[in-house]
Structure formats: structure tokens, C-alpha cells
Design a protein around this motif. Structure first.
Motif: not given
Lengths: 107, 124
Positions: B6-16
Motif C-alpha cells: 500500500e501507499s498514499g496514506g498521510g495527513l488530511v483535514q476533515p472533509g478532505g
């Protein structure tokens, strides 16, 4: 959705002990139940499916039984590598669901 | 050897939104159903959804908690599985695992191989 209830949630045991974990389904699921083992920081590993079919490579000290709504996973003689969390999963209908897990740790 | 990465994870804002990927090797990718499973911090496993193979028209199934927000897709030419996550909530924070179903019948609809997981964190 089919709910799976595992008991106990925690087991403290010693090497060589016989350990049995129970998984109860909220409705009948024939024998479509799987068991997984997960160690901290690792992905789960399939141990067994259709209640009693051992996945290739899994030691024979693991056994499963049950049908309908009640199932058990038994480790006949606990080994150091077996200290982990165990999850049951029904593969009878969507959505597939997991039990809450049973943590087997060293007494 | 079967591998799922797997790849592509990370930090994202709510609603993103975010798209995570899983590249497979060591087996005939097009012959298998594929699932996503997630695990919130310190919690148990939650099945998210499944995509069937071409003979089943690539149909999908989803858990109620993600239906309408998450979309599973695959590209058999690239041996790749995707999960598009939209309208993200803080409770979607989890490690997301790509898994291979052992077979196409109910008796084998279990995850016999798992990736190492990718962390998705939803936070402002």
C-alpha cells in the motif's frame, strides 16, 4: 449486520497451556467463520476459515470448531510465538464483520 | 511470493479527500476479489469493502459507515487496487490494509494475504 462477540477479551496464559477462545454470532452463519492472528505493529494473518479449515502453513496446535452461532478456536499447547491478538470474522454475508478481538498474553 | 504494498496514506483535514493504492505481485491479480480493511489506533479490525473481478463485472460492496464516501476500484493492467476516500472524518483515522480474498465463493471469501498497511490520519 451480523455481530460477532468474542470471549474472553483478554487471556493470561503460560507456555504449554491450552487456550480456547469463543466467538458467538448474532445469527446463524453456517460454518462461515474465520480466525486471524495479529501481532503488534503487523498485519493480521489468516489462521483458519470455514470454522475448521487450517490455512496452509499454520501449525496443527491450532484447531477450530463450531457451526451456526457458536465457534471456538483452541491452541492445544501455547508456544512463545502465539502471544498475540486473535480475531474472528464471519464470511457468510455482507458486510463482512469481525469480532472485537482476544488478547493472549504471558501470565 | 504474494505481495501487497500500500501507499498514499498521510495527513488530511476533515472533509478532505485522499486516494490510497495497493500494488500486487506474485499471483494472478485479475483472478481475485480484493478487499480493504482498516484498524483505528488501539482498536479492532473493520472491513471496509470489496471489489469483485471482471467476470463479476467489478461489482463492489461497502460497509455502511463508508458507503457513499469511499470508492474502491482496480486496474488489472497495473495489478493495482485503489481506495478513494472522500468527506473524511476524524473517525476515519486508521491503518488501511489491502487484502486478497482467497477465492470467489463464500467458503473462501477470507483475506489470505494482507499488505503492511498505510496510515491515514484525519485531523485539522
Amino acid at each position: 449486520d451480523i455481530q460477532l462477540t468474542q470471549s474472553p477479551s483478554f487471556v493470561s496464559a503460560s507456555v504449554g497451556d491450552r487456550v480456547t477462545i469463543t466467538c458467538r454470532a448474532s445469527q446463524g452463519i453456517n460454518n462461515y467463520l474465520a480466525w486471524y492472528q495479529q501481532k503488534p505493529g503487523k498485519a493480521p494473518k489468516l489462521l483458519m476459515y470455514t470454522a475448521s479449515t487450517l490455512q496452509t502453513g499454520v501449525p496443527s496446535r491450532f484447531s477450530g470448531r463450531g457451526s451456526g452461532t457458536e465457534f471456538t478456536l483452541t491452541i492445544s499447547s501455547l508456544q512463545p510465538d502465539d502471544f498475540a491478538t486473535y480475531y474472528c470474522q464471519q464470511h457468510y454475508s455482507y458486510p463482512l464483520t469481525f469480532g472485537g478481538g482476544t488478547n493472549v498474553d504471558l501470565k | 511470493e504474494v505481495q501487497l504494498v500500500e501507499s498514499g496514506g498521510g495527513l488530511v483535514q476533515p472533509g478532505g479527500s485522499l486516494r490510497i493504492s495497493c500494488v500486487a505481485s506474485g499471483f494472478t491479480f485479475s483472478a481475485h476479489f480484493l478487499d480493504w480493511v482498516r484498524q483505528a489506533p488501539g482498536k479492532g479490525l473493520q472491513w471496509i469493502g470489496r471489489i469483485r473481478y471482471k467476470p463479476s463485472s467489478y461489482t463492489t460492496e461497502y460497509a455502511a459507515s463508508v458507503k457513499g464516501r469511499f470508492t474502491i476500484s482496480r486496474d488489472d493492467s497495473k495489478n493495482s487496487l485503489y481506495l478513494q476516500l472522500s468527506s473524511l472524518r476524524t473517525e476515519d483515522t486508521a491503518v488501511y490494509y489491502c487484502t486478497r480474498a482467497a477465492g470467489t465463493g463464500w467458503d473462501s471469501a477470507v483475506a489470505d494475504h494482507w499488505g503492511q498497511g498505510t496510515q491515514v490520519t484525519v485531523s485539522s
